[in-house]
Enzyme design. Sequence first.
Site, mmCIF file in Angstrom:
data_model
loop_
_atom_site.group_PDB
_atom_site.id
_atom_site.type_symbol
_atom_site.label_atom_id
_atom_site.label_comp_id
_atom_site.label_asym_id
_atom_site.label_seq_id
_atom_site.Cartn_x
_atom_site.Cartn_y
_atom_site.Cartn_z
ATOM 1 N N ASP A 49 0.851 -1.196 0.000
ATOM 2 C CA ASP A 49 0.000 0.000 0.000
ATOM 3 C C ASP A 49 0.881 1.238 0.000
ATOM 4 O O ASP A 49 1.619 1.489 0.962
ATOM 5 C CB ASP A 49 -0.902 -0.005 1.235
ATOM 6 C CG ASP A 49 -1.950 1.100 1.202
ATOM 7 O OD1 ASP A 49 -1.964 1.879 0.219
ATOM 8 O OD2 ASP A 49 -2.750 1.184 2.147
ATOM 9 N N ASP B 115 -1.819 5.433 -6.698
ATOM 10 C CA ASP B 115 -2.329 4.461 -5.737
ATOM 11 C C ASP B 115 -2.400 3.076 -6.362
ATOM 12 O O ASP B 115 -3.044 2.890 -7.399
ATOM 13 C CB ASP B 115 -3.717 4.885 -5.239
ATOM 14 C CG ASP B 115 -4.237 3.981 -4.140
ATOM 15 O OD1 ASP B 115 -3.446 3.612 -3.249
ATOM 16 O OD2 ASP B 115 -5.422 3.627 -4.165
#
Length: 484
Positions: free
Chosen positions: A164, A365
């Site tokens: 992440d 992302d």
Amino acid sequence: MSMPPVRAPLPIIVLAVLLHLHLISSAVSSATHHAKNTIPRYPDFQHFRVKETIADIKSNKPTKTPQHTHEKKWKLELMHRDNIVAPHHTNFHDRFLELMKRDARRVAGLVHRLSNGSSGGGPPFQVEDDFGSEVLSGMDHGTWEYVIQIGVGSPPTTQYMVIDLGSDVVWVQCQPCDQCYPQSDPVFNPAHSSSFSRVSCSSAVCDRLDGGGCHKGQCMYEVSYADGSYTKGTLVLETLTLGRTTIQHVAIGCGHKNRGMFVGASGLLGLGGGSMSFLGQLGGQAGGAFTYCLASRGTGSSGWMEFGRGAFPVGVAWVPLLRNPRATSFYYVGLSGLGVGGTQVPISEDVFRLTELGDGGVVMDTGTPVSRLPTLAYEAFRDAYIAQTRNLPRVSGVSIFDTCYDLSGFVTVRVPTVSFYFSGGLILTLPAQNFLVPVNDVGTFCFAFAPSPSGLSILGNIQQAGIQISIDTLGYMGFGPNVC
């Protein structure tokens, strides 16, 4: 950080589709090499192999088992979730709809986090004896998308970890597990590790933790994520093994109560820009730098991730990273415009600007599949694409996509390229499979962008797939020249 002009040839074809990186400004910085090369400009239209793509979907090729053949010290295999978790649905369209649900949850969470100025973790808290109660019931499908496999403890226990880019804390589910979700590997048992040690509340490491607390003198952590997932437990020091490298005394969360979107994975490897992230803790060992390549969906192959500035390739084209003081974990880039068919769409650069208050901006992302753009920018971008594809039969929108085509009667179609214009002059042109995606196995394809519910733009993993991306926390993000 002084970086000379970078111009590298890029003679690369991915699935017979061209990945194009074109530098039109005279200077883009690079601290890792000094070669001057020319990045050629590729044609503005591509031939998209419709029949071949549909055949691949229908063949339902099994995903590859991790091979662990990388010889480099810091290089790891990077796998899509489907490699370790069987999809809930065998029908391709149902799997697509499931992906869109994960996408929507992730985007809603990101917008909420960034609009509230949070960069990960929760507010400071004082832990009671029972350390909280059960949270987030019913979230068992998982919103994460990509994982790596590492070893935790001594001797190392193999664990799949979600990557992440928008969070900082590293954590794994731990025994005793008061509340845990199902995972592919056995839950990590600290009692079997000789290198496990707890962190005291008086430790400087505990002071660095955003959203920490104390319980009977031990440092505790609590983290909530953009998709609503949640973990809490004890902060500890442990040894991690990545490929051929062993890193001692890494501060990680030992999660005893975990609920949410991580089904199949053992925990999460936070790769954000904060001091508690995996990169922030490595210091000189990896120099706050890494490079990765996300494998394209449906190929049955895996990508890779490598740490350290030595992993940066010759020929990478760099753009500056922007810092949002309200969200220091996230990697922002400057975007000046969008292109279709080699022509820049008339959109004001202000639409993509990160304001002094920390609003708007463009975030990279890996956890969001579909790129989001502010509504005004998206509509102009979409309309430009429609104008250049009037020869293709349109059909009704599907899920979050409002621009779809019936390509069932075609072997190949000629489609206009789609480009990101970055501040400073870099133009990144995507291969067709990164912006025209199948939503079923009968030939319906959609333009793979969507409007943002706010001023935030997100460059998602569908658009990143197959392209090598390098991040240097000193302030740069690079694209290419390699692919996967």
